[in-house]
Write an enzyme that holds these catalytic residues in place. Structure first.
Site, PDB file in Angstrom:
ATOM      1  N   ASP A 375       0.880  -1.175   0.000  1.00  0.00           N
ATOM      2  CA  ASP A 375       0.000   0.000   0.000  1.00  0.00           C
ATOM      3  C   ASP A 375       0.916   1.223   0.000  1.00  0.00           C
ATOM      4  OD1 ASP A 375      -3.151   0.721   1.055  1.00  0.00           O
ATOM      5  OD2 ASP A 375      -1.592   2.278   1.204  1.00  0.00           O
ATOM      6  N   LEU A 376       0.649   2.121  -1.005  1.00  0.00           N
ATOM      7  CA  LEU A 376       1.538   3.290  -1.101  1.00  0.00           C
ATOM      8  C   LEU A 376       1.322   4.225   0.101  1.00  0.00           C
ATOM      9  CD1 LEU A 376       1.268   4.178  -4.905  1.00  0.00           C
ATOM     10  CD2 LEU A 376       2.924   2.694  -3.763  1.00  0.00           C
ATOM     11  N   ASP A 418      -4.389   2.554  -4.247  1.00  0.00           N
ATOM     12  CA  ASP A 418      -2.932   2.481  -4.297  1.00  0.00           C
ATOM     13  C   ASP A 418      -2.435   1.175  -3.690  1.00  0.00           C
ATOM     14  OD1 ASP A 418      -3.704   2.992  -1.740  1.00  0.00           O
ATOM     15  OD2 ASP A 418      -2.275   4.622  -1.367  1.00  0.00           O
TER      16      ASP A 418
HETATM   17  N1  LIG Z   1      -5.329   9.165  -8.906  1.00  0.00           N
HETATM   18  C1  LIG Z   1      -6.019   8.166  -8.378  1.00  0.00           C
HETATM   19  N2  LIG Z   1      -6.316   8.145  -7.115  1.00  0.00           N
HETATM   20  C2  LIG Z   1      -6.931   7.112  -6.545  1.00  0.00           C
HETATM   21  C3  LIG Z   1      -7.352   6.017  -7.323  1.00  0.00           C
HETATM   22  N3  LIG Z   1      -7.978   5.137  -6.471  1.00  0.00           N
HETATM   23  C4  LIG Z   1      -7.966   5.640  -5.246  1.00  0.00           C
HETATM   24  N4  LIG Z   1      -7.335   6.852  -5.268  1.00  0.00           N
HETATM   25  C5  LIG Z   1      -7.045   7.722  -4.168  1.00  0.00           C
HETATM   26  O1  LIG Z   1      -5.984   7.209  -3.484  1.00  0.00           O
HETATM   27  C6  LIG Z   1      -6.003   7.670  -2.177  1.00  0.00           C
HETATM   28  C7  LIG Z   1      -5.676   6.574  -1.197  1.00  0.00           C
HETATM   29  O2  LIG Z   1      -5.840   6.999   0.103  1.00  0.00           O
HETATM   30  P1  LIG Z   1      -4.822   6.656   1.152  1.00  0.00           P
HETATM   31  O3  LIG Z   1      -4.231   5.319   0.957  1.00  0.00           O
HETATM   32  O4  LIG Z   1      -5.521   6.875   2.487  1.00  0.00           O
HETATM   33  O5  LIG Z   1      -3.728   7.744   0.996  1.00  0.00           O
HETATM   34  P2  LIG Z   1      -2.272   7.782   1.612  1.00  0.00           P
HETATM   35  O6  LIG Z   1      -1.900   9.186   1.480  1.00  0.00           O
HETATM   36  O7  LIG Z   1      -1.484   6.796   0.903  1.00  0.00           O
HETATM   37  O8  LIG Z   1      -2.475   7.361   3.139  1.00  0.00           O
HETATM   38  P3  LIG Z   1      -1.910   6.097   3.833  1.00  0.00           P
HETATM   39  O9  LIG Z   1      -2.325   4.938   3.083  1.00  0.00           O
HETATM   40  O10 LIG Z   1      -2.580   6.058   5.177  1.00  0.00           O
HETATM   41  O11 LIG Z   1      -0.468   6.219   3.869  1.00  0.00           O
HETATM   42  C8  LIG Z   1      -7.387   8.290  -2.016  1.00  0.00           C
HETATM   43  O12 LIG Z   1      -7.286   9.717  -2.041  1.00  0.00           O
HETATM   44  C9  LIG Z   1      -8.170   7.853  -3.188  1.00  0.00           C
HETATM   45  O13 LIG Z   1      -9.146   8.796  -3.623  1.00  0.00           O
HETATM   46  C10 LIG Z   1      -7.069   6.049  -8.674  1.00  0.00           C
HETATM   47  O14 LIG Z   1      -7.358   5.164  -9.444  1.00  0.00           O
HETATM   48  N5  LIG Z   1      -6.379   7.125  -9.181  1.00  0.00           N
END
Ligand SMILES: Nc1nc2c(ncn2[C@@H]2O[C@H](COP(=O)(O)OP(=O)(O)OP(=O)(O)O)[C@@H](O)[C@H]2O)c(=O)[nH]1
Length: 548
Positions: A375-376, A418
């Protein structure tokens, strides 16, 4: 009611059409044969043969009668043969008897039988006639010269020696005898017979006056006269009986019957020939009609066949096109069903399928399967700062670069957002797996730019592994959940690192030297300090301490 009846009959006829057609053909053929046989009832040749036989029969009968007449008169120099016609007449009779039934006329058959009877009777009477006739004939031939001879005798020396009155009387008596005998021969009558008897008595009475030689001649004349007296009436009676047989009349009757019946038969034949001609004409018309119908049917069948063929070809072509389309769509759908549209990586569904097979193989080979849940970190900030498109680009870059770090047989899936998962098979050692995790962490962190914007991301990785039969028994869902929990623990521990699940199974040489849950420290010292958070589900306290 009537209409219903007509409809029913119509439907019955339609159903039995073939049967009725066959029946009609049989009946028409039978009628044709019947008419033909009626026109062939009697051969015209038979008719002419019969008539020729009749003519010949008549001719022979007439010749027979002529011979009888010759024998009667006794004038012929050669004795007539009274039976020479008979063998041929018998043959002709048999032929006529054979032909009579062909006429179909009873009267002709009866006339034939009558002719046979007449022939038989006439034959018997002629035989009787022939028995008597030679003596009469001899007597008749003998009489005139014998009388002349006697007269010459008495007119010569004998006459000179005998008394004159005897000679004169004998001469007169002989003249009277010859005349009366000849008259008697032509028309015998009792009166004439008595008178001849008287004359004969006179002749005999005068014998005393003559020499023995003359007496012998006188006796011979008397004998011949007596034969004529006896045989002539008998022969005349036989001739009358022969005439009464009436063979010529029966022949005439037979000829008439034959003619009539033949004419009737020929007329009937003529009539049936007319019927046959008319019927043949009708059959020809029917045949022509059937031919026209058949030709039309063939033409229609040809047109329908051509249309069907064309339709078939079009259909086949369309089916082929549609099949190709469907196959392409199916491939597309299959791909869509198995892949993530943004990154082109396999999706969750396909990952679980691959994981299932990998676990089965691990079960068979007693090998190790490793799952890394990624997970990013900080991705939301990229989205929020640079927009969704930049976020997408980052996701694609992560996918491409992590994929580049893996072996061809390893799998990388994007679960959504992500989140990514790496599936490794046949992992020979725990160290090897951790090396991959480190490489992936480093690769992700090395992405610092996207779409011209500076970014900063990292990843939290949860590692789970399963070995052989035991691991396979736990199932793919459990393994995913373990990796997810480990990833959560990594997040909890400060992100930018990996955590190994405490349920992870490795090859024997790896167990139990290493703790069940490990938090691998990142290579860089800065991030060592960051990993201070506690463990989540599935992580032990000891591991959390080590992280810290
Ligand atoms: N650009 C893009 N964004 C996405 C996609 N799917 C999900 N997201 C976004 O990815 C983000 C994932 O949230 P998080 O994993 O909480 O973000 P983070 O900043 O990595 O937080 P942590 O996982 O807690 O480290 C959210 O803002 C979603 O809206 C996609 O296909 N494209």
């Amino acid at each position: 009611m009537f209409r219903m009846l007509v409809r029913r009959v119509g439907s019955w006829v339609r159903r039995r059409r073939l049967l009725l057609a066959s029946l009609a053909v049989v009946l028409m053929s039978a009628l044709l044969v019947f008419l033909y046989t009626r026109t062939e009832v009697i051969d015209p040749e038979v008719r002419s043969n019969v008539l020729l036989n009749l003519r010949e029969f008549e001719k022979l009968d007439a010749e027979w009668d002529a011979n009888l007449l010759r024998a009667h008169t006794g004038r012929a120099s050669v004795r007539p043969d009274l039976s020479s016609q008979l063998p041929r007449m018998r043959i002709l009779m048999a032929r006529l008897e054979q032909a009579a039934p062909l006429t179909g006329s009873r009267a002709a058959t009866e006339a034939c039988a009558d002719l046979r009877t007449a022939l038989r009777n006439k034959e018997m009477l002629v035989a009787e006639f022939a028995r008597h006739n030679p003596r009469l004939r001899a007597a008749l031939l003998h009489m005139p010269p014998a009388v002349a001879d006697l007269k010459t005798e008495i007119s010569g020396i004998e006459g000179a020696l005998a008394p004159a009155q005897f000679v004169v009387r004998l001469d007169t008596t002989l003249n009277a005898l010859l005349t009366d005998i000849l008259r008697y021969n032509i028309a015998p009558s009792p009166v004439l017979a008595n008178r001849i008897e008287e004359i004969l008595g006179n002749v005999a009475a005068q014998e005393i006056a003559f020499s023995p030689a003359v007496v012998d001649k006188m006796d011979a004349v008397i004998l011949s006269s007596r034969v004529i007296l006896e045989k002539r009436p008998l022969e005349n009676l036989l001739e009358a009986q022969i005439a009464a047989v009436g063979s010529d009349i029966v022949l005439d009757r037979l000829e008439q019957e034959f003619e009539r019946s033949f004419t009737t038969v020929l007329l009937e034949r003529q009539r049936f020939r007319g019927y046959l001609a008319a019927y043949s004409g009708l059959l020809l018309v029917l045949l022509a009609y059937a031919g026209v119908r058949l030709r039309r049917s063939y033409r229609i069948i040809g047109v329908v066949n051509r249309r069907l063929q064309a339709a078939n070809e079009t259909l086949e072509q369309r089916v082929a096109e549609r099949t190709a389309e469907l196959q392409a769509q199916s491939v597309q759908l299959e791909r869509l069903a198995q892949h993530d549209s943004l990154t082109g990586l396999i999706n969750y569904r396909q990952l679980t399928r691959l994981l299932e097979r990998a676990l089965a193989r691990a079960d068979r080979r007693d090998s190790v399967v490793v799952l890394m849940f990624i997970d990013l970190d900080g991705f939301k900030a990229v989205n929020d700062t640079w927009g969704h498109a930049t976020g997408d680009l980052v996701l694609k870059t992560v996918a491409r670069r992590v994929q580049a770090r893996l072996r061809a047989e390893d799998a990388l899936a994007r679960l959504g957002g992500d989140e990514f998962v790496i599936l490794l098979e046949d992992v020979t050692s725990r160290d090897g797996a951790l090396r991959v995790a480190r490489l992936v962490l480093a690769e992700i962190e090395s992405i610092t730019e996207a779409d011209g914007h500076a970014i900063r991301i990292s990843a939290s990785i949860g590692i789970a592994s399963a070995r052989g039969q035991m691991g396979a028994a736990r199932g793919q869902e459990a393994l995913l959940a373990e990796a997810d929990q480990a990833m959560y623990a990594a997040k909890q521990a400060g992100k930018g690192r990996f955590v190994v699940s405490e349920q992870a199974q490795w090859r024997d040489e790896d167990d139990p030297v290493e703790p069940t849950l490990e938090q691998a420290r990142r290579e860089r010292p800065k991030e060592d300090a960051a990993g201070s958070t506690g463990t989540g589900t599935g992580t032990s306290k000891a591991d959390a301490d080590r992280i810290g």
